[in-house]
Design a protein around this motif. Structure first.
Motif, PDB file in Angstrom:
ATOM      1  N   GLU A 231       0.814  -1.217   0.000  1.00  0.00           N
ATOM      2  CA  GLU A 231       0.000   0.000   0.000  1.00  0.00           C
ATOM      3  C   GLU A 231       0.847   1.267   0.000  1.00  0.00           C
ATOM      4  OE1 GLU A 231      -3.812   1.914   2.352  1.00  0.00           O
ATOM      5  OE2 GLU A 231      -2.974   0.011   3.021  1.00  0.00           O
ATOM      6  N   ALA A 232       1.943   1.286   0.738  1.00  0.00           N
ATOM      7  CA  ALA A 232       2.818   2.464   0.780  1.00  0.00           C
ATOM      8  C   ALA A 232       3.423   2.736  -0.602  1.00  0.00           C
ATOM      9  CB  ALA A 232       3.913   2.282   1.824  1.00  0.00           C
ATOM     10  N   TYR A 233       3.787   1.694  -1.311  1.00  0.00           N
ATOM     11  CA  TYR A 233       4.333   1.824  -2.662  1.00  0.00           C
ATOM     12  C   TYR A 233       3.282   2.432  -3.588  1.00  0.00           C
ATOM     13  CZ  TYR A 233       6.640   0.325  -7.021  1.00  0.00           C
ATOM     14  OH  TYR A 233       7.244   0.287  -8.257  1.00  0.00           O
ATOM     15  N   MET A 234       2.060   1.931  -3.490  1.00  0.00           N
ATOM     16  CA  MET A 234       0.981   2.436  -4.346  1.00  0.00           C
ATOM     17  C   MET A 234       0.666   3.896  -4.033  1.00  0.00           C
ATOM     18  SD  MET A 234       0.589  -0.163  -6.163  1.00  0.00           S
ATOM     19  CE  MET A 234       0.949  -1.898  -6.057  1.00  0.00           C
ATOM     20  N   ASP A 235       0.680   4.246  -2.747  1.00  0.00           N
ATOM     21  CA  ASP A 235       0.450   5.645  -2.361  1.00  0.00           C
ATOM     22  C   ASP A 235       1.536   6.548  -2.937  1.00  0.00           C
ATOM     23  OD1 ASP A 235      -1.836   4.979  -0.933  1.00  0.00           O
ATOM     24  OD2 ASP A 235      -0.818   4.971   1.016  1.00  0.00           O
ATOM     25  N   ALA A 236       2.772   6.094  -2.892  1.00  0.00           N
ATOM     26  CA  ALA A 236       3.885   6.873  -3.443  1.00  0.00           C
ATOM     27  C   ALA A 236       3.746   7.031  -4.959  1.00  0.00           C
ATOM     28  CB  ALA A 236       5.216   6.213  -3.095  1.00  0.00           C
ATOM     29  N   LEU A 237       3.299   5.984  -5.611  1.00  0.00           N
ATOM     30  CA  LEU A 237       3.090   6.041  -7.059  1.00  0.00           C
ATOM     31  C   LEU A 237       2.023   7.077  -7.412  1.00  0.00           C
ATOM     32  CD1 LEU A 237       3.384   5.067  -9.977  1.00  0.00           C
ATOM     33  CD2 LEU A 237       1.931   3.115  -9.402  1.00  0.00           C
ATOM     34  N   VAL A 238       0.930   7.081  -6.688  1.00  0.00           N
ATOM     35  CA  VAL A 238      -0.142   8.054  -6.948  1.00  0.00           C
ATOM     36  C   VAL A 238       0.344   9.470  -6.662  1.00  0.00           C
ATOM     37  CG1 VAL A 238      -2.434   8.827  -6.215  1.00  0.00           C
ATOM     38  CG2 VAL A 238      -2.010   6.398  -6.618  1.00  0.00           C
ATOM     39  N   ARG A 239       1.108   9.653  -5.589  1.00  0.00           N
ATOM     40  CA  ARG A 239       1.646  10.994  -5.289  1.00  0.00           C
ATOM     41  C   ARG A 239       2.552  11.485  -6.404  1.00  0.00           C
ATOM     42  NH1 ARG A 239       2.295   8.839  -0.201  1.00  0.00           N
ATOM     43  NH2 ARG A 239       4.545   8.669  -0.476  1.00  0.00           N
TER      44      ARG A 239
END
Length: 78
Positions: free
Chosen positions: A20-28
């Motif tokens: 989830e942290a990786y996906m959040d970083a990708l969206v940011r």
């Protein structure tokens, strides 16, 4: 930033990454790229927006609402 998004989304899809942290970083990063695209001259925007649109399509397989977030962000800039 666009290149990062392309590679990060492709990497996550190929590996089936569930972080989830990786996906959040990708969206940011995706949103930051869109902010930069907004200040480009009109003739340069279309090509970059096409690349980001492809990232959102690739992200459909990632889960975590990533593609939905990207598509909503894209809609704000188009």
């Amino acid at each position: 930033m666009v290149f990062f998004c392309e590679r990060a989304a492709g990497f996550a899809r190929e590996l089936g990454l569930q972080d989830e942290a990786y996906m959040d970083a990708l969206v940011r990063m995706f949103r930051q790229a869109l902010k930069q695209v907004a200040v480009l001259p009109e003739e340069q925007r279309a090509a970059i927006l096409d690349r980001l649109d492809r990232v959102s399509v690739v992200s459909n397989a990632l889960g975590y609402g990533v593609a939905n977030d990207m598509e909503a962000s894209l809609a704000d800039y188009q």
